[in-house]
Write a protein that holds these residues in place. Structure first.
Motif, PDB file in Angstrom:
ATOM      1  N   GLY A  58       0.783  -1.234   0.000  1.00  0.00           N
ATOM      2  CA  GLY A  58       0.000   0.000   0.000  1.00  0.00           C
ATOM      3  C   GLY A  58       0.810   1.277   0.000  1.00  0.00           C
ATOM      4  O   GLY A  58       0.229   2.374   0.040  1.00  0.00           O
ATOM      5  N   LYS A  59       2.149   1.156  -0.066  1.00  0.00           N
ATOM      6  CA  LYS A  59       2.956   2.370   0.083  1.00  0.00           C
ATOM      7  C   LYS A  59       2.650   3.400  -1.016  1.00  0.00           C
ATOM      8  O   LYS A  59       2.444   4.596  -0.733  1.00  0.00           O
ATOM      9  CB  LYS A  59       4.439   2.011   0.067  1.00  0.00           C
ATOM     10  N   ALA A  60       2.575   2.935  -2.257  1.00  0.00           N
ATOM     11  CA  ALA A  60       2.310   3.880  -3.356  1.00  0.00           C
ATOM     12  C   ALA A  60       0.925   4.505  -3.195  1.00  0.00           C
ATOM     13  O   ALA A  60       0.724   5.694  -3.499  1.00  0.00           O
ATOM     14  CB  ALA A  60       2.405   3.143  -4.699  1.00  0.00           C
ATOM     15  N   HIS A  61      -0.004   3.704  -2.739  1.00  0.00           N
ATOM     16  CA  HIS A  61      -1.369   4.194  -2.520  1.00  0.00           C
ATOM     17  C   HIS A  61      -1.371   5.279  -1.435  1.00  0.00           C
ATOM     18  O   HIS A  61      -2.001   6.341  -1.593  1.00  0.00           O
ATOM     19  CB  HIS A  61      -2.234   3.001  -2.096  1.00  0.00           C
ATOM     20  N   VAL A  62      -0.615   5.049  -0.383  1.00  0.00           N
ATOM     21  CA  VAL A  62      -0.557   6.020   0.724  1.00  0.00           C
ATOM     22  C   VAL A  62       0.207   7.258   0.282  1.00  0.00           C
ATOM     23  O   VAL A  62      -0.254   8.397   0.484  1.00  0.00           O
ATOM     24  CB  VAL A  62       0.104   5.371   1.955  1.00  0.00           C
ATOM     25  N   ASP A  63       1.343   7.000  -0.375  1.00  0.00           N
ATOM     26  CA  ASP A  63       2.148   8.137  -0.823  1.00  0.00           C
ATOM     27  C   ASP A  63       1.391   8.993  -1.837  1.00  0.00           C
ATOM     28  O   ASP A  63       1.623  10.205  -1.951  1.00  0.00           O
ATOM     29  CB  ASP A  63       3.462   7.647  -1.453  1.00  0.00           C
ATOM     30  N   GLY A  64       0.489   8.372  -2.553  1.00  0.00           N
ATOM     31  CA  GLY A  64      -0.298   9.113  -3.539  1.00  0.00           C
ATOM     32  C   GLY A  64      -1.522   9.776  -2.941  1.00  0.00           C
ATOM     33  O   GLY A  64      -2.446  10.140  -3.684  1.00  0.00           O
ATOM     34  N   GLY A  65      -1.555   9.821  -1.655  1.00  0.00           N
ATOM     35  CA  GLY A  65      -2.697  10.467  -0.998  1.00  0.00           C
ATOM     36  C   GLY A  65      -3.993   9.678  -1.162  1.00  0.00           C
ATOM     37  O   GLY A  65      -5.079  10.243  -1.249  1.00  0.00           O
ATOM     38  N   GLY A  66      -3.837   8.352  -1.221  1.00  0.00           N
ATOM     39  CA  GLY A  66      -5.022   7.516  -1.380  1.00  0.00           C
ATOM     40  C   GLY A  66      -5.367   7.269  -2.835  1.00  0.00           C
ATOM     41  O   GLY A  66      -6.524   6.973  -3.166  1.00  0.00           O
ATOM     42  N   ASP A  67      -4.363   7.381  -3.704  1.00  0.00           N
ATOM     43  CA  ASP A  67      -4.570   7.173  -5.139  1.00  0.00           C
ATOM     44  C   ASP A  67      -5.144   5.769  -5.385  1.00  0.00           C
ATOM     45  O   ASP A  67      -4.482   4.762  -5.151  1.00  0.00           O
ATOM     46  CB  ASP A  67      -3.227   7.342  -5.863  1.00  0.00           C
ATOM     47  N   ALA A  68      -6.384   5.755  -5.892  1.00  0.00           N
ATOM     48  CA  ALA A  68      -7.080   4.479  -6.068  1.00  0.00           C
ATOM     49  C   ALA A  68      -6.435   3.601  -7.125  1.00  0.00           C
ATOM     50  O   ALA A  68      -6.653   2.391  -7.149  1.00  0.00           O
ATOM     51  CB  ALA A  68      -8.539   4.733  -6.421  1.00  0.00           C
ATOM     52  N   THR A  69      -5.644   4.201  -8.000  1.00  0.00           N
ATOM     53  CA  THR A  69      -5.013   3.392  -9.048  1.00  0.00           C
ATOM     54  C   THR A  69      -3.785   2.667  -8.526  1.00  0.00           C
ATOM     55  O   THR A  69      -3.214   1.837  -9.219  1.00  0.00           O
ATOM     56  CB  THR A  69      -4.601   4.264 -10.247  1.00  0.00           C
ATOM     57  N   GLN A  70      -3.365   2.984  -7.302  1.00  0.00           N
ATOM     58  CA  GLN A  70      -2.142   2.407  -6.764  1.00  0.00           C
ATOM     59  C   GLN A  70      -2.427   1.284  -5.757  1.00  0.00           C
ATOM     60  O   GLN A  70      -1.554   0.902  -4.992  1.00  0.00           O
ATOM     61  CB  GLN A  70      -1.313   3.489  -6.082  1.00  0.00           C
ATOM     62  N   ILE A  71      -3.647   0.773  -5.789  1.00  0.00           N
ATOM     63  CA  ILE A  71      -3.987  -0.320  -4.883  1.00  0.00           C
ATOM     64  C   ILE A  71      -4.932  -1.272  -5.620  1.00  0.00           C
ATOM     65  O   ILE A  71      -5.651  -0.856  -6.543  1.00  0.00           O
ATOM     66  CB  ILE A  71      -4.664   0.225  -3.590  1.00  0.00           C
ATOM     67  N   LYS A  72      -4.915  -2.515  -5.259  1.00  0.00           N
ATOM     68  CA  LYS A  72      -5.816  -3.491  -5.910  1.00  0.00           C
ATOM     69  C   LYS A  72      -7.220  -3.337  -5.339  1.00  0.00           C
ATOM     70  O   LYS A  72      -7.448  -3.631  -4.171  1.00  0.00           O
ATOM     71  CB  LYS A  72      -5.301  -4.913  -5.687  1.00  0.00           C
ATOM     72  N   ARG A  73      -8.126  -2.877  -6.204  1.00  0.00           N
ATOM     73  CA  ARG A  73      -9.533  -2.758  -5.804  1.00  0.00           C
ATOM     74  C   ARG A  73     -10.234  -4.018  -6.343  1.00  0.00           C
ATOM     75  O   ARG A  73     -10.688  -4.060  -7.484  1.00  0.00           O
ATOM     76  CB  ARG A  73     -10.127  -1.489  -6.370  1.00  0.00           C
ATOM     77  N   ILE A  74     -10.304  -5.007  -5.505  1.00  0.00           N
ATOM     78  CA  ILE A  74     -10.643  -6.362  -5.964  1.00  0.00           C
ATOM     79  C   ILE A  74     -12.041  -6.435  -6.561  1.00  0.00           C
ATOM     80  O   ILE A  74     -12.287  -7.145  -7.530  1.00  0.00           O
ATOM     81  CB  ILE A  74     -10.461  -7.359  -4.803  1.00  0.00           C
ATOM     82  N   GLY A  75     -12.943  -5.658  -5.996  1.00  0.00           N
ATOM     83  CA  GLY A  75     -14.307  -5.678  -6.503  1.00  0.00           C
ATOM     84  C   GLY A  75     -14.447  -5.117  -7.900  1.00  0.00           C
ATOM     85  O   GLY A  75     -15.446  -5.350  -8.575  1.00  0.00           O
ATOM     86  N   ARG A  76     -13.460  -4.356  -8.340  1.00  0.00           N
ATOM     87  CA  ARG A  76     -13.520  -3.761  -9.685  1.00  0.00           C
ATOM     88  C   ARG A  76     -12.788  -4.598 -10.724  1.00  0.00           C
ATOM     89  O   ARG A  76     -12.796  -4.260 -11.900  1.00  0.00           O
ATOM     90  CB  ARG A  76     -12.899  -2.361  -9.659  1.00  0.00           C
ATOM     91  N   LEU A  77     -12.133  -5.652 -10.285  1.00  0.00           N
ATOM     92  CA  LEU A  77     -11.376  -6.471 -11.224  1.00  0.00           C
ATOM     93  C   LEU A  77     -12.300  -7.427 -11.967  1.00  0.00           C
ATOM     94  O   LEU A  77     -13.344  -7.828 -11.432  1.00  0.00           O
ATOM     95  CB  LEU A  77     -10.312  -7.285 -10.488  1.00  0.00           C
ATOM     96  N   PRO A  78     -11.939  -7.820 -13.187  1.00  0.00           N
ATOM     97  CA  PRO A  78     -12.677  -8.899 -13.845  1.00  0.00           C
ATOM     98  C   PRO A  78     -12.661 -10.139 -12.952  1.00  0.00           C
ATOM     99  O   PRO A  78     -11.693 -10.361 -12.195  1.00  0.00           O
ATOM    100  CB  PRO A  78     -11.892  -9.137 -15.136  1.00  0.00           C
ATOM    101  N   GLY A  79     -13.715 -10.920 -13.056  1.00  0.00           N
ATOM    102  CA  GLY A  79     -13.856 -12.066 -12.175  1.00  0.00           C
ATOM    103  C   GLY A  79     -12.640 -12.961 -12.124  1.00  0.00           C
ATOM    104  O   GLY A  79     -12.186 -13.374 -11.042  1.00  0.00           O
TER     105      GLY A  79
END
Lengths: 284, 734
Positions: A58-79
């Motif tokens: 999660g470091k990139a996600h945190v460093d990006g101020g919560g940048d949603a593109t820098q974390i795996k959002r599992i519910g948005r992934l193809p099955g």
């Protein structure tokens, strides 16, 4: 880094992980409940990387101020992609044959049915209140059959879809859980019918579903058609089987005993197999 | 630790719901059908659920319907290395509480009838089994002797399982299950065409099963080896019941083939004093299985398994006949094979073998491939048993029998599917399947299915999910043996529908639209048709078609309110052809004017509605659910044989079989505090049904057990209406 639960990141990647405490600082109350939270299980997320076990470092996600593109959002992934994450751990026991199974091959992934954070079901973190309701979201015509006059005790809460099916893959056809044939699945509960018998009825040896619809039917004994007409689909033989069993006979003839009550099986009662030396016609 | 505290804050270490209360209700009509798999007697109502989770273990215990015939108890425990689970579950199967039988000894393997009544019937002084319409105005002597009894049985299952994780990779499992089934079930117990009876078959059997498994897994794959053993044992070796038409074995004092038995005994009931049947035999099953999975580069997985199962059954065979008139040297001289059984036990054995391997690969984001191969073999090694000479209905020795037919089946399945990810999250799949069956003792030795399949799944729009599929399956049989059809007296133009040449088409479409953040709509259409064809096919099932529509929606007007509605309509149509004929050389055998058809059409409507209002009103949960299903099933005969019968007033259409079932449940829970509440629940359930196969006393819904050609228990399909109330104290102590 090491979080307060003592979970360590793998060597070489530690710098990429921020720890569960950091995640919960923003995502308050989002701790995965249930089995994922059991830290005593060394394979659980709680015992490994916490949130980042599934969502990735999660470091990139945190460093990006919560940048949603820098974390795996599992519910948005193809099955299938979401399933790859889940099956990194859930790849044994009943999940071992997931890859390439019927659901996997149609892009029905783990997150299609399960929600780690927002489950509605009491068990298995299902996205619906019950298995029947969940399965009905795609298999409604099948689930409707439990409302039919003759049914398995599913609507009564004594069985569920997963009593017979392993939706995660199986060695049997139709994702059946037990055995390697339809018959072996059915006789895993109806053991008295498994035999092998001295005299066998050909369709019984082949598949119970030739005559029965296990999901429910408006015919007695969950038959796919009403007796005697079901039996007459094959027994176009001589004398009594090809008789026209209609309302005239029902009211006037001793042949009525082939129409009312148990119909054909009032005599051929051992239709699932006979151990009598006289068992050819399943009369004894 | 802080993380642990946060975990605890969102997932309490102890949770539980204790429900203790009372339930009561009323039922009119068929109470057993109303209860079917349940026990809804008035009385206490106790449901408990408790879960505790600590840093070292997880524990759960639950009980439902405590004290009733559908009760269930379960416990579970998990720690870092150990798992344990156990359960006890009861499932009743209630057939009839208004059922009647003149046979005494219900629940035992010997059912007896009143000797004086049988004597009177045998001597023509009383009516036993009516077989003429003119006799229906008179009650059978057995109607007055019949006693009411509960026709029901119950399955009780005890299961225990242990698991031990040796380390993160290796785990061991052992499980034991014991299933007991006891009670009665309706059963045919007949002597002849005009003496076909239904009795309560006693059930008292148990299956014990043990399984042991070892599993190794790491990030790259897994392997599992397991052994499963199952033993079924029946408390009864055979089943005997008295003949309602006779008190002594019939004897005309003549010699074979004219006697001393009645050569027409299989038709008129002049058979034995009592009959004997085989029952479910003791059997065992042993399975050794292996399962493996390997994760390869480029998002490729190979998995598969192999198993071998030995099934055996060696119960003692019952004698040729219960009839002392047949069991004598005079008859054995004419039927020498009936003097003794060629072997005393069944010696039935089957070996099953299954092997499969699957490859699933998604090497790029645009292309995927699934390959499957499966071989399944069911080899029957039961020794041939010669029953060319046999005894029909314990009444008549005959020479029209044969050897037994142990059926073996080998099946090879190959399936290949290629997937192409198109724009967005849309995937097109094209597949081909090959299914080959090789059988023994069937009309077609070989059967091959060629299956073509195309599917389209799209979730490219967050609002719309669309799943469509079409499959075409062409089945072709080889090695047809007309002898196999004719051996059993079949018309040469008959083709058994489970092996006949056929074309199968199936189409399905599922669309889910998230119309807004507060509503979704789902529509489903499914169509399937089997058309049976091929060289020589004339009789049997010719065509079967199913069409299904479903339309449903869910509304979420607020976080605390959910409304769901679904309506479904199914239609089923089938056509079968037969010929009303006597065996060749009787001219009717080849006379097309004796042909008849049956068109079976059923229409089913299904409605499900639910409304959940959870905490929308302060401290109150309200749940409502309504389900409806009906059926209208028509049986339409046609063809030249029907025309002929109608012309002479001997054909009359059967009335449709109809049913309408509906159930409404409302569950209201009001919580005085966070931990204590009161629940009130009400169930309404109603079944309306008409079925020509259920025979009642005139003008009532009460069973008539003496009807044309038989004595029954009166078990049938009858309406009911039930109301059930629950009042509960709900405590959530943690």
């Amino acid at each position: 880094s090491t979080d307060s639960a003592g979970v360590k990141a793998p060597p070489g990647q530690q710098a990429e992980y921020v720890g569960q405490d950091t995640c919960l600082g923003c995502h308050e109350g989002k701790v995965a409940p249930g089995a994922h939270a059991r830290a005593f299980n060394p394979n659980s997320p709680a015992a490994t990387q916490g949130c980042e076990s599934c969502h990735g470092p999660g470091k990139a996600h945190v460093d990006g101020g919560g940048d949603a593109t820098q974390i795996k959002r599992i519910g948005r992934l193809p099955g299938s992609e979401a399933s790859e994450l889940c099956t990194a751990c859930h790849d044994r026991r009943k999940h071992a044959l997931w890859a390439g199974s019927q659901h996997d091959s149609r892009n029905v992934g783990c997150t299609s049915c399960h929600s780690v954070h927002s489950a509605k079901g009491a068990t298995a973190q299902l996205k619906a209140k019950s298995e029947s309701e969940l399965c009905a979201s795609c298999h409604r015509p099948i689930v409707n059959k439990q409302n039919r006059f003759n049914h398995m005790p599913v609507r009564d809460g004594k069985l569920s879809c997963s009593s017979c099916h392993n939706v995660h893959g199986s060695a049997n056809t139709k994702l059946l859980k037990a055995g390697t044939t339809v018959d072996e699945s059915c006789t895993s509960c109806h053991q008295e019918k498994r035999g092998p018998y001295l005299w066998e009825h050909a369709p019984v040896s082949d598949a119970c579903v030739t005559c029965h619809d296990p999901h429910g039917s408006n015919n007695d004994r969950m038959l796919v058609a009403k007796q005697p007409f079901l039996c007459q689909r094959c027994h176009v033989t001589s004398r009594h089987p090809p008789t026209v069993y209609d309302n005239y006979l029902l009211k006037t003839s001793q042949n009525a005993n082939k129409i009312y009550g148990r119909s054909c099986v009032v005599c051929h009662q051992l239709v699932h197999g006979s151990n009598s030396p006289n068992g050819k016609a399943f009369l004894r | 630790a802080a993380a642990q505290e946060q975990t605890s804050a969102s997932a309490p270490a102890q949770t539980g719901v204790f429900e203790i209360g009372f339930r009561g209700g009323s039922v009119t009509g068929d109470e057993a059908r109303f209860e079917r798999y349940r026990d809804l007697r008035n009385g206490a109502n106790i449901n408990l659920n408790f879960t505790k989770q600590t840093d070292g273990y997880w524990f759960n215990a639950e009980a439902s319907n405590a004290g009733y015939r559908d009760q269930r108890y379960a416990v579970g425990y998990k720690s870092d290395t150990l798992t344990f689970s156990a359960f006890w579950d009861s499932i009743p199967l209630n057939y009839g509480y208004n059922t009647l039988t003149p046979w005494t000894g219900v629940g035992t393997a010997k059912l007896t009838l009143d000797t004086a009544a049988r004597t009177a019937v045998q001597n023509g002084q009383a009516l036993g089994v009516p077989y003429l319409a003119t006799q229906l105005g008179t009650a059978s002597i057995y109607r007055g002797l019949a006693q009411r009894f509960d026709l029901e049985h119950r399955r009780d299952t005890l299961g225990v399982g242990f698991g031990y994780s040796v380390n993160r990779e290796l785990a061991l499992d052992i499980a034991f299950q014991s299933v007991a089934k006891a009670g009665t079930q309706p059963w045919g117990a007949s002597y002849a065409f005009r003496n076909a009876n239904e009795v309560p078959l006693p059930i008292d059997h148990r299956t014990n099963e043990l399984s042991v498994a070892a599993e190794w897994a790491n990030q790259k794959g897994m392997f599992r080896a397991a052994w499963e053993y199952s033993a079924f044992s029946n408390a009864f070796d055979a089943f005997e019941w008295d003949n309602p038409s006779r008190v002594t074995d019939f004897s005309n004092g003549r010699t074979p083939p004219l006697g001393p038995y009645d050569p027409s005994g299989y038709s008129n009931g002049n058979g034995p004093a009592f009959g004997r049947q085989s029952v479910f035999p003791d059997s065992t099953s042993n399975t050794v299985s292996f399962l493996g999975m390997v994760k390869l580069p480029r998002r490729t997985v190979v998995n598969g398994g192999f198993s071998v199962t030995d099934m055996s059954q060696n119960d003692t065979l019952i004698p040729w006949s219960s009839n002392a008139v047949i069991n004598q040297p005079l008859v054995w001289a004419a039927f020498p094979e009936l003097a003794a059984l060629e072997r005393s036990t069944a010696e039935a054995k089957v070996r099953g073998m299954n092997g499969q391997v699957n490859l699933s690969s998604r090497p790029t984001s645009t292309v995927g491939l699934n390959l499957k191969y499966r071989h399944n073999n069911h080899s029957n090694f039961t020794r041939p048993f010669n029953a060319t000479e046999y005894v029909r209905f314990d009444a008549v020795p005959e020479e029209t029998g044969s050897e037994n037919h142990p059926y073996s089946i080998a099946r090879d399945t190959f399936d290949a599917t290629a997937s192409f990810n198109l724009v967005g999250m849309t995937t097109l799949r094209v597949g081909y399947g090959y299914d080959s069956f090789n059988r023994t003792s069937r009309a077609h030795n070989d059967m091959t299915d060629n299956i073509f399949r195309v599917t389209l799944d799209t979730m490219g729009n967050q609002r719309l999910t669309l799943r469509a599929g079409y499959e075409y399956n062409k089945r072709k049989g080889d090695g047809f043996s007309v002898h196999a059809v004719e051996e059993g007296g079949g018309q040469p133009g008959l083709r058994y529908y489970d092996e006949a040449d056929r074309n199968r088409s199936r189409f399905s479409l599922l669309a889910t639209l998230l119309a807004s953040d507060t509503a979704d709509i789902t529509a489903q259409v499914a169509y399937g048709q089997d058309k049976y064809q091929g060289p020589g096919l004339e009789f049997g099932l010719r065509d079967a078609k199913t069409v299904t529509y479903n339309l449903g929606f869910n509304l979420y007007p607020m976080d605390t309110v959910i409304v769901g509605v679904n309506y479904g309509r199914d239609t089923f149509n089938s056509m079968q052809k037969s010929r009303n004929a006597n065996p060749a050389p009787d001219p009717s055998w080849t006379d097309p004017n004796r042909d008849w058809y049956l068109d079976n059409d059923e229409t089913v409507n299904n409605v499900d509605i639910f409304v959940d209002v959870l905490k929308a009103i302060q401290k109150t949960d309200l749940r409502f659910a309504y389900s409806f299903s009906d059926s209208d099933n028509a049986f339409l005969h046609s063809g030249p044989r029907i025309d002929t019968l109608r012309a002479i007033g001997q054909s009359e259409a059967l009335p449709n079989v109809t049913n309408r079932w509906q159930q409404a449940r409302i569950d209201l829970r009001i919580y005085a505090t966070d931990r204590v509440g009161v629940g009130v629940e009400y169930w309404y359930e109603k079944l309306d049904i008409t079925d020509f196969a259920t025979v009642n006393l005139d003008g009532t819904n009460q069973p008539r057990i003496d009807y044309l050609g038989g004595l029954t228990t009166g078990y049938g399909n009858r309406p009911y209406k039930g109301n059930t109330f629950f009042v509960r104290l709900i405590v959530t102590p943690f």
